[in-house]
Structures are given as structure tokens and as C-alpha cells.
Design an enzyme around this catalytic site. Sequence first.
Site, PDB file in Angstrom:
ATOM      1  N   ASP A   1       1.054  -1.230  -0.094  1.00 16.83           N
ATOM      2  CA  ASP A   1       0.054   0.061  -0.180  1.00 16.83           C
ATOM      3  C   ASP A   1       0.889   1.455   0.118  1.00 16.83           C
ATOM      4  O   ASP A   1       2.099   0.855   0.240  1.00 16.83           O
ATOM      5  CB  ASP A   1      -1.046  -0.048   1.299  1.00 16.83           C
TER       6      ASP A   1
ATOM      7  N   ASP B   1      -7.139  -1.421   3.780  1.00 18.68           N
ATOM      8  CA  ASP B   1      -6.108  -2.369   3.416  1.00 18.68           C
ATOM      9  C   ASP B   1      -6.601  -3.657   4.154  1.00 18.68           C
ATOM     10  O   ASP B   1      -6.387  -4.956   3.807  1.00 18.68           O
ATOM     11  CB  ASP B   1      -4.902  -2.237   3.673  1.00 18.68           C
TER      12      ASP B   1
END
Lengths: 59, 733
Positions: free
Chosen positions: B449, B631
Site C-alpha cells: 500500500d 487495506d
Amino acid sequence: MSGLLYLIPIALFLGGLGLAAFLWALKTRQFEDLDGAANRILFDDDDDLPQPRDEKRKS
Amino acid sequence: MDGHATAVAGLADVSDLTPYIRSEPDGERSLNMLVDGMHCAGCQNRIEKRLRQMPGVVVGRVNLTARRLALRWKPEDVRAEAIRDAVEALGFRLVPYDPEKLSSANEETRRALLRAMAVAGFAAANIMLLSVAVWAGKVQDMDPTTRSLMHWLSALIAIPAVAYAGRPFFRSALTALKARALNMDVPISLAVLLAMGVSLVETIQEAPDVYFDSATALLFFLLIGRFLEQTARGRARSAVEHLLALNATAVMVLCDDGVRRTLAPEAIGPGMRVFVPVGGRVPVDGCVVEGTSDIDTSLITGESVPRMASPGSRIYAGAMNLSGALTVEVAAAGQDTLLAEIARLLEAAEQRRARYVEIAARIVRIYAPAVHILSAATFLYWFLLGGAGWQTALLYAVAVLIVTCPCALALAVPVVQVVAANRLFRKGVLVKSGSALERLATVDAIVFDKTGTVTVGQPDLVRDGAWTDSDLRAAAGLAASSLHPLARALAAAVPDVHPADGVEEVPGHGLLLKTPEGEVRLGRGGWAGGAPSGSAALELWFARPGQPAIRFEMTDRLRPDAAETIRALIARGFSVELLSGDRAAAVAPVATALGIERWRADCTPADKIARLEALTVEGRRPCMVGDGLNDAPALAAAMASISPSTAADISQTAADVVFQGDDLAPVVETIRVARMANRLVRQNFALAFGYNSITIPIAMAGLVTPLIAAVAMSTSSLVVIGNALRLGWQTRR
């Protein structure tokens, strides 16, 4: 061989003593804080002393 | 990402201690708190000494291992807040917690296993003493009466010990059998119980061979393995719980009668109105009903620039309130909240992952039936064909069960896991589940990420020559009084800055200072005299009366070793990708700087999962590294997952591994240790099977005596443990 008759009970008794001590230690949470307890012995208990040291430490 | 969150922790901490205080029967009050910022015995001593000096404090005891503080005080002499403030004045942060919620069940299991282990150890040692005498007696002509005495004594010790220490195995075996399944505890229980039964019959008949020593020693070894497993899991889990609890603070609720009340987060229900002060984290999902502010949602969506919130805006738990106090109405339960959506994705992803079967479990599926068949075959062969009596045949079958007993499965795997987890723990990496290392070892693609994972999640001023030092100094004077991350970045660029007096914050726009010459403004482009830019730009405009507006550009700084870490991963043959919820314009430069070729911007949580699934279909085994709430589902969906400790709570819960600190290098180290651990586990299985391939034929031939069984079992256990410990020794060099 007759020695066995008292040696074995003695051995078992001593072993049992160790076991009991361990179980007691577990029950009273002696293993709760291994790091802290190891250091606690080194602290000065200077509660009953006059406290100039604290002043010094702050500066 | 929490850089500014921790920096303003003092401001954010509005928590009232009342929900956590308990009244003791003797009129005293007690409270448990987590201590943040305590590292050594010196800290422990300072806290305890300070508490001893306070009148009214009865107990103030620090647990250094768990970083917790137990308090007891007399309510008539001192207030809880006063005690907390005294300790916080020393430079520690205290957060109250409910001790019953923090892994007490886990702790109880651990202690029960330790007790069982002590009992089994005592019994095994004493019976072994008696057995050595019997073995020596075989050479030195011990008379049968003495031998019988030894056997009876052994039985007397073994029976209660096995009945007590064997319970964890018996219980688990029964559960498995009830579910019509076989786990490793079935052959273990069978071996122990049969060995005990046969030995007892042999003792009564004054026969020469008994297996009390093997049965108890077996239990002792297996309990060590169980205990280590439990300890390693519990330690990492409680460390993560500790981190999570430090983030949770009490919630301030506005009641109908206009009174503000502080409640524990669990007590909040839909429809309630929650007050979010400046610098506080939004504790709930909901709708703004009063106030205007900038909120930092980087933890939730991965966007690096704060956005504006005004009445009617939806805001989500975990966002940081930056510039104005807000009143938020809690969204009704079951509504389509972001959190509910993420929780749903998360659950689905976790179910998919649950299909992963640990290597030990895969082997047990073959091994457990094989052990049963071999020992049954031994019994049948000797009873039907070998012409032995049923007792002798049973004795041989028991010998097979004992020598095949799965020390490698029950002992070596946990030992490897504990040693590996401890090695990582020392480097600030917390491994949360036993199978995490195993799954990490097989990973070949790594998906990162952006915000808060490869970047620090905090903007940093770019020195692009568009401004002079005196401009910066003047702007920083305004910026110093704001919590806005862009303003903080500006202020941080001038460490000795003097905050200007009379600065007003205009939520959603910027900072305003009224001077005799006119207004000085620092903020968004359109408002502070600059070019009106997209609300997502990382820039601040600075407008002074009579001067052209100046633009300060910022970037979200990469973690210091991010590029190096990613190079190292690529060099090791991993395929690396970047998936971000941020805009393409923000993601592209980061990907270029890091040398990542494959990247995607504007990903929703579902997009991230889809990408991971596509990778899986390609035959890759992806590891997700991420921190945001967005996430979390991807973390659960990936083969393995890693989160920084600054991640959203739910992400830390979903991740297999949580690492602390500013560096990204723990990712490489974790995978390296996981691969080493995996190699050791396989070696241990090879050792154990090699050992079994020699001992099983001997046992089936009926040649194993209790002495051989005991020696073979202990040496095989020691060999696999020794092999596992190599992983720990390598660190110390």
C-alpha cells in the site's frame, strides 16, 4: 537394599517439595513480571532518607 | 502515519477514567493502566517512586514485562486523574484498560499447561530414577521382589501424574473423536493410556518390562511443546492488544440534557451524539451535525491530504479531527457504513484463508492413521501369526505407539516457531499466528500500500526555491498553532519557530492572522490568493498584504529505507506491486522513486482484493503489506500479510505480522526468518522420519525394551529441539 526403604521416600519427598514450591510460585504469580522483578532488587528504598537525590536527578 | 497523532497525544487524550475504575470491597478504588514509553527498569523505578510519594496511593506497582500499572488508592485522599497526571508528568502516557478483556483466557490456559508440565516433569524424573535402578538391576541381578517394588512405586507416581498432566491431550482427542476426526492427540492419548494400562497389568503380574517412564516422559516433552506454542502466540497477541488498547480512548457523548459524559467505546450506540475535539480521533462512523473542520482520513482511504467536513458530511471512525470541534451523530447499526462494508469483505477474505492447512496438520492427516495401522498390525501379527500371548502382542503394539510418537510434530514445530518469533520480537516484529511464518515462507509476490506503508504518511516540505527562508519563517509562525498535517510539516521545517499570536483557524480553508497592514493567510490555493487547485494537492499558499502569494509544496516522504528495501526484495526475485487508494498523480512519483513498475491508483478495498485474487490465479502467492482501514480486507485475503504498528486497529488485527518503527526493512527480515524457520521445520520432519524408519521396524519386531524406547524417544526430541535452536544462535553472532 534396606537403604532403599528410606532413601526412596526421601528422594520423593525432596522432589515433591520442589514441585510444591513451583506450583506455589505459579499460584502466587511470581512469574508475572520476570523483567521487572529482576531489577526491583537493585532499587534503593530511600523513602526514609532525606530527599536531596531527587532534586539532583531532576536537573 | 500516526506521527502527528502521537505528537498531539496529549491534546487528543480527553479520556475520563471513570468507566475503568473499580470499587474494592474495603472502599478503596483500583484501576489498571497500560504504560506507553516505558523501556527499562529506570522508568519502572521512577514511576513507582513517584507513586509512593503520593498520599492516598495504596498500591502502585508496575509490571515491566507487560508494561502495565496496577493502582489502588483511597478515594477520599486522592483522585485517579491526579495520579495519572503525576505519572504523565514524568513523560509516560497512561491508558486505562479492562484487565478482563485483555487475554485472560489465554493466560489461564498457559498457566494450566505450565502446572501440567511441572507435574509431568516431576513424575518423569522420579520414575526415570527408579527405572535406571531396574535397568542396572538387569545386569546386576536385582531380585524380582525389589524390581516389583520399583514398579509399584513407579505406578503409584505415574497414575495420578498422567491423570492430571494428560488432560489437555485427552480432552482434545475426545473433541476430535466426537467430530469423527483424527488429530495428533488421538495417537498420543492412545499411546499414553495403553502404555499405562499394559504396564499396570505387567506390574501386577510381576513381569520384567513396564513403560511408566516412557509414558510420563512422553507427556513431559509434549507439554513443553504445547506450552511454548501457547506462550509464543499469547505474547505476540498481547503485544498487539497492547498497541490497540493504547489507541482506544473513551468517547465523549453529548446527552439529551446537554451534559457531556464520557463512555467506554463499547457503550456507544446509534443515534447518540458524539463530541470530537480538535486533535481527537473520530471514534465512530456517522454524520456531522455541527461544526466545520478538516479531517485526516489517510488511515481509512489512503488519501494523503485532509478533506473538509461540515454538517451533513459522512465521516468514519479512525479519521483525525484537525481544525475545529465537531459533533457527530452515530450512524444507525446495520446501515451501509464503511466499517460494515469492510467488516463484510474482511470476513469473506478470512474464510478463504482458513482453507490453508498448516504443514503439521497436513502430515498428521497421513501420520495419525499410519501410526494406528502399524501398531494394530503389530498386535495382530504377533497375536495371530507370531504365536505370542495377547499381553506380549499388546506390549509390542504399545512399543510401536511409543517410538512413533510424534515428537517432531508436537515439539519441533512449536520450538522453531517460538525461536523464530522471539528472534523477530527482539527486532520489533510481532508474529501473531503460528501458521503466519509458514505462509510467509512460501510468498513470492509482495503488494504494498502507499500512504503510511512505503511512505511515512506525513507530508514533508519540498525545497523547490519558490520561497525564501524568511517567507518560510513567517509562514511557520502561523502554521505552528495548527494540527493540520500540512501546517505541521511547515512548522517542523523551522524547529525554533515562534508561534504568532492571534492566529485564527478557518476550518476547511486555512489559518488567518489579522495584522495592522491587513490579513495574512496560509491555506488552500483559492482562499489564500493562489491558483485554485484541486483539494487533494499537497500544497499550502501563503498570502501577505501587498505581496504575491507564495506556494509551499510538500510531499509524503518515503520511509527512509523504502527504496533500498524494495530493491532488496526485487533482487531476491519477488515481484513487487503498489496498490493505493490515493490519486494517480500522487502514486506515480512514489512508484518511480521506488523502482516499482506495476502500480495502480484509486483502488477501493474490493479492487485490492480483486488484484490479489488475480495474482493467485496467475499462480503467485502474494503477501500484502498495508496499514489503512481500506487495506484490512486485502490483508486478510492475501496469502500472508504485514502491517506497521501505526496501522488502523482493524488492519493490525487482520495482519499476520505487525512491525514497529520507521523502517520498512522488517519486511525483508521477516520473510528471511520465515524461510529459515520453514527450512528447519522440514529438516526436523526429515530427522523424525529418518529416526522412525529405523525404530519402527525394530519395535514391530518386538525388540524394543523400555530402555531402548526411553533412550530413542529422548534423543530424537533433543535432536529436533537442538536443530530448531540453531535459528536463535545465528542471531547472536
